[in-house]
Design an enzyme around this catalytic site. Structure first.
Site, PDB file in Angstrom:
ATOM      1  N   ASP A 132     -57.195  29.598 -43.305  1.00 42.42           N
ATOM      2  CA  ASP A 132     -56.305  30.757 -43.355  1.00 42.42           C
ATOM      3  C   ASP A 132     -55.687  30.838 -44.752  1.00 42.42           C
ATOM      4  O   ASP A 132     -55.811  29.914 -45.555  1.00 42.42           O
ATOM      5  CB  ASP A 132     -55.246  30.702 -42.263  1.00 42.42           C
ATOM      6  N   ASP A 145     -58.389  31.718 -32.841  1.00 43.36           N
ATOM      7  CA  ASP A 145     -57.805  30.409 -33.132  1.00 43.36           C
ATOM      8  C   ASP A 145     -56.409  30.384 -32.565  1.00 43.36           C
ATOM      9  O   ASP A 145     -55.766  31.423 -32.403  1.00 43.36           O
ATOM     10  CB  ASP A 145     -57.734  30.165 -34.647  1.00 43.36           C
ATOM     11  N   HIS A 164     -58.678  17.248 -22.727  1.00 45.21           N
ATOM     12  CA  HIS A 164     -58.800  18.170 -21.592  1.00 45.21           C
ATOM     13  C   HIS A 164     -58.567  19.612 -22.014  1.00 45.21           C
ATOM     14  O   HIS A 164     -59.358  20.506 -21.665  1.00 45.21           O
ATOM     15  CB  HIS A 164     -57.814  17.803 -20.486  1.00 45.21           C
ATOM     16  N   CYS A 178     -64.481  17.198 -18.017  1.00 39.11           N
ATOM     17  CA  CYS A 178     -64.155  16.529 -19.279  1.00 39.11           C
ATOM     18  C   CYS A 178     -63.952  15.033 -19.059  1.00 39.11           C
ATOM     19  O   CYS A 178     -63.774  14.558 -17.932  1.00 39.11           O
ATOM     20  CB  CYS A 178     -62.911  17.154 -19.912  1.00 39.11           C
ATOM     21  N   CYS A 193     -60.707  14.157 -17.097  1.00 32.96           N
ATOM     22  CA  CYS A 193     -60.727  14.427 -15.657  1.00 32.96           C
ATOM     23  C   CYS A 193     -61.695  13.513 -14.915  1.00 32.96           C
ATOM     24  O   CYS A 193     -61.500  13.218 -13.728  1.00 32.96           O
ATOM     25  CB  CYS A 193     -61.071  15.894 -15.404  1.00 32.96           C
ATOM     26  N   CYS A 248     -63.077  20.383 -13.429  1.00 36.05           N
ATOM     27  CA  CYS A 248     -63.309  20.092 -14.840  1.00 36.05           C
ATOM     28  C   CYS A 248     -64.163  18.844 -15.000  1.00 36.05           C
ATOM     29  O   CYS A 248     -63.952  17.838 -14.310  1.00 36.05           O
ATOM     30  CB  CYS A 248     -61.971  19.912 -15.558  1.00 36.05           C
TER      31      CYS A 248
END
Length: 382
Positions: free
Chosen positions: A92, A273, A342, A313, A316, A311
């Protein structure tokens, strides 16, 4: 001169599924860029980010300019080598961070002077400075330096701010392309909540691009996510996005609630973002398929289940809500790491699901079901 390619591979209504090709590789759109403010996505290694599905990250020009300094990063091989990330990076411009220092800054036609939040010293940031720093960082996508308009603001004040941004945009274009650039340059459409000013800003950027024979590779929508009500934000997108060129990526800056991302994808936005998934993770706020939870609440003290049964991930699969609550209550670093894994998985999986739904022509149904489960009805598309 462009150093960036963009191909739309599927559409569903206004939504697009595409692929951006940059100097350091390609990434699929709609895309979410985890924010690496100081050259690091907090608590994550680059390898972990890749495993989660991140294809592009965002670095912060303002903060890297102050620490460790763009010259240091350049001396050490550029931001990619410095942070050990080989895929695309968007930086940015520093404009939003300067905007957030309202009590410490002075805006003139030259640029902005402000007091460093680190040591109080006076710092200058002009369009030329921003381009120089981003060139030194070596990012794949550099953002033009703009004047981020506060909300609320009158039409007169917003017009003055937008016109200053457009004058700065010409200087950014000229300076970034004065020598062969390391990446591509994106323009930022300003104009607050006023449709006529947004249109004028877009037209100005396209004129600047035409004069440079293609100096602007993509277009961002700035000046949102600054406190405005959701209906006003959606009205801006519904008015502006259909006017934006089809052949260039569209980036909605700083808008990051899952519901907001879905609504913007429905309206034709490609890139996003936000610090929300990582910042919320450090505060114990976790995203699930049925809403958000605060893992530090007492309700989770003896809960043996995962954050989200749906989930897949790492967190999890291996840790209970009870354990994560314990880590949070003890301020253990592992808790922040597991929560961040997560939340980023949730966001990056959402982007995968959105891309898949567009390819199948099933986005409307996916969005309706996703938003209903998250306990928020979908905002109608005009």
């Amino acid at each position: 001169m462009i150093n960036l390619g963009f191909e739309v591979t599927a559409t569903d209504g206004a939504a697009r599924r595409g692929r951006v090709t940059a100097v350091h590789g390609a990434f699929d759109t709609p895309a979410f860029m985890p924010v690496g403010t100081y050259g690091t996505v907090k608590a994550m290694t680059p390898e972990e980010l890749e495993q989660l599905g991140a294809q592009v990250v965002l670095g912060n020009t303002f903060h890297l300019m102050l620490r460790p300094g763009a010259d240091v990063v350049a001396e050490l091989g550029g931001l990619h080598r410095f942070m050990h990330w080989s895929r695309p990076i968007l930086t940015d411009s520093g404009g939003f961070q300067v905007f957030s220092l309202a009590k410490l800054r002075t805006i003139t036609e030259e640029g902005v002077r402000f007091r460093s939040p680190i040591d109080g010293s006076e710092v200058r940031l002009t369009p030329e400075d921003s381009m120089r720093v981003q060139r030194q960082l070596g990012s794949d996508i550099a953002m033009m330096f703009d004047d981020c308009t506060a909300w609320p603001a009158t039409h007169e004040a917003t017009e003055a701010s937008m016109e200053r941004s457009m004058r700065w945009a010409r200087r950014c274009r000229d300076h970034y392309h004065a020598e062969p650039p390391p990446g591509a340059l994106f323009g930022i459409v300003q104009g607050g909540m006023f449709a006529d000013l947004r249109t004028r800003s877009l037209e100005s950027l396209l004129e600047i691009d035409a004069a440079a024979l293609g100096g602007i590779a993509g277009l961002a929508i700035g000046g949102l996510a600054v406190g405005e009500p959701e209906p006003q934000r959606l009205a801006v997108l519904e008015s502006l996005v259909p006017q934006m060129p089809q052949q260039r990526p569209r980036y909605l800056m700083g808008v990051g609630r899952p519901e907001d991302i879905v609504a913007a994808v429905l309206r034709g936005v490609d890139m996003f973002d936000c610090v929300m998934p990582t910042r919320h993770a450090r505060n114990g706020n976790l995203f699930t398929s049925t809403g958000s939870i605060n893992i530090r609440n007492a309700a989770h003290q003896r809960d043996p289940g995962p954050i989200d049964p749906e989930c897949g991930c790492y967190t999890c699969r291996n840790y209970s809500r009870a354990y994560l609550r314990h880590l949070g209550r003890c301020n253990e670093i592992l808790g922040s790491r597991l929560n961040t894994i997560h939340n980023l998985h949730f966001y990056l999986r959402l982007m995968q699901d959105l891309r898949s739904a567009i390819e199948r022509g099933a986005l409307e149904g996916f969005a309706r079901d996703f938003l209903a489960r998250r306990q928020g009805p979908p905002a109608p598309v005009a």
